[in-house]
Design an enzyme around this catalytic site. Sequence first.
Site, mmCIF file in Angstrom:
data_model
loop_
_atom_site.group_PDB
_atom_site.id
_atom_site.type_symbol
_atom_site.label_atom_id
_atom_site.label_comp_id
_atom_site.label_asym_id
_atom_site.label_seq_id
_atom_site.Cartn_x
_atom_site.Cartn_y
_atom_site.Cartn_z
ATOM 1 N N HIS A 80 -52.474 72.512 11.241
ATOM 2 C CA HIS A 80 -52.567 73.854 11.827
ATOM 3 C C HIS A 80 -51.850 74.816 10.881
ATOM 4 O O HIS A 80 -50.813 74.450 10.305
ATOM 5 C CB HIS A 80 -51.830 73.927 13.183
ATOM 6 C CG HIS A 80 -52.626 73.495 14.371
ATOM 7 N ND1 HIS A 80 -52.044 72.835 15.450
ATOM 8 C CD2 HIS A 80 -53.938 73.659 14.697
ATOM 9 C CE1 HIS A 80 -52.967 72.603 16.362
ATOM 10 N NE2 HIS A 80 -54.122 73.084 15.936
ATOM 11 N N CYS A 96 -44.900 75.818 17.724
ATOM 12 C CA CYS A 96 -45.988 75.241 18.540
ATOM 13 C C CYS A 96 -45.674 75.294 20.028
ATOM 14 O O CYS A 96 -46.585 75.325 20.849
ATOM 15 C CB CYS A 96 -46.201 73.770 18.204
ATOM 16 S SG CYS A 96 -46.586 73.407 16.516
HETATM 17 N N1 ARG Z 1 -50.394 66.942 19.261
HETATM 18 C C1 ARG Z 1 -50.822 68.300 19.123
HETATM 19 C C2 ARG Z 1 -52.114 68.346 18.338
HETATM 20 O O1 ARG Z 1 -52.261 67.578 17.418
HETATM 21 C C3 ARG Z 1 -49.750 69.131 18.462
HETATM 22 C C4 ARG Z 1 -50.082 70.581 18.424
HETATM 23 C C5 ARG Z 1 -49.092 71.401 17.678
HETATM 24 N N2 ARG Z 1 -49.365 72.781 17.810
HETATM 25 C C6 ARG Z 1 -49.352 73.673 16.816
HETATM 26 N N3 ARG Z 1 -49.528 74.921 17.117
HETATM 27 N N4 ARG Z 1 -49.236 73.327 15.564
HETATM 28 O O2 ARG Z 1 -52.996 69.122 18.615
#
Ligand code: ARG
Length: 273
Positions: free
Chosen positions: A169, A265
């Site tokens: 992300h 996050c």
């Molecule tokens: N386990 C989640 C996923 O892989 C973690 C999300 C983390 N969120 C972020 N905004 N980076 O989607």
Amino acid sequence: MTSSAQTILMCPPDYFAVAYVINPWMEGHFADTDKDLACQQWKALHDAIQPHAKVLLQPPRHSLPDLVFTANAGLVLQRKAIVSRFRSPERQGEEPHDHAWFAENGFEVLDWPQNIPFEGAGDALFDRGQDLLWVGHGFRSHPDVAMLLKRLLGRRTAALTLIDPRFYHLDTCLCPLAGGYLLYFPAAFDAPSRALIESLVPEALRIAVDEDDALKFCCNAVDLDGAILMNGASPKLQARLREAGFTPEIIPLSEFMKAGGAAKCLTLKLVEK
Ligand code: ARG
């Protein structure tokens, strides 16, 4: 200093767990999070935010362990919200809850094409120095998202291609800071994206971090009134941030790192102009 102007959405970790693997951080961590520790860490982040912003809570839901990561609920601009369309089926069950939350809390929910994955503020970050929306793609959000957001929100966008699966992300490897500073991990981006960043942000405002700091998710930071809340950062990086006028605050978030998430996050800024 308190900026009562900001409001942040968080979701308590009642049902947080690593229950599937959709990013490299989750590998080997199935059912391996310590519930009490996760609650303590989440509360420490919550308490660190409270002097700076009002915190609203999204109700946690059974069987939706990643709902804690409210950055992925959607993207907010003024009173408009675009609800995320998750790439992986494991997270798609969050969408109706996110939609309901925005609709019930006074946001106008904008239409988004059904077949275009977009993971909200995880992949779309407003610059804090210029009128610009940074948009990441490569692992989760679709390459057309930058163009669609530009059309829908009337904002200038800069599309960045992510190339390292550990930084899947945009908010795991890039964090716009007040005054136009940009905290980022260059190696997470392809060469044209690095060049684009360099063309849009003057060198004096670019705070490039090394891999050790990036792996602490230092870029997954919450910036509020000059405070920068982060899971970890080397003394050198902390000194660099202080030099630029910021105050780093380290809040260990080991349990959430096992799911591939950290401070940013776990939050969503609801006041975006
Ligand atoms: N386990 C989640 C996923 O892989 C973690 C999300 C983390 N969120 C972020 N905004 N980076 O989607």
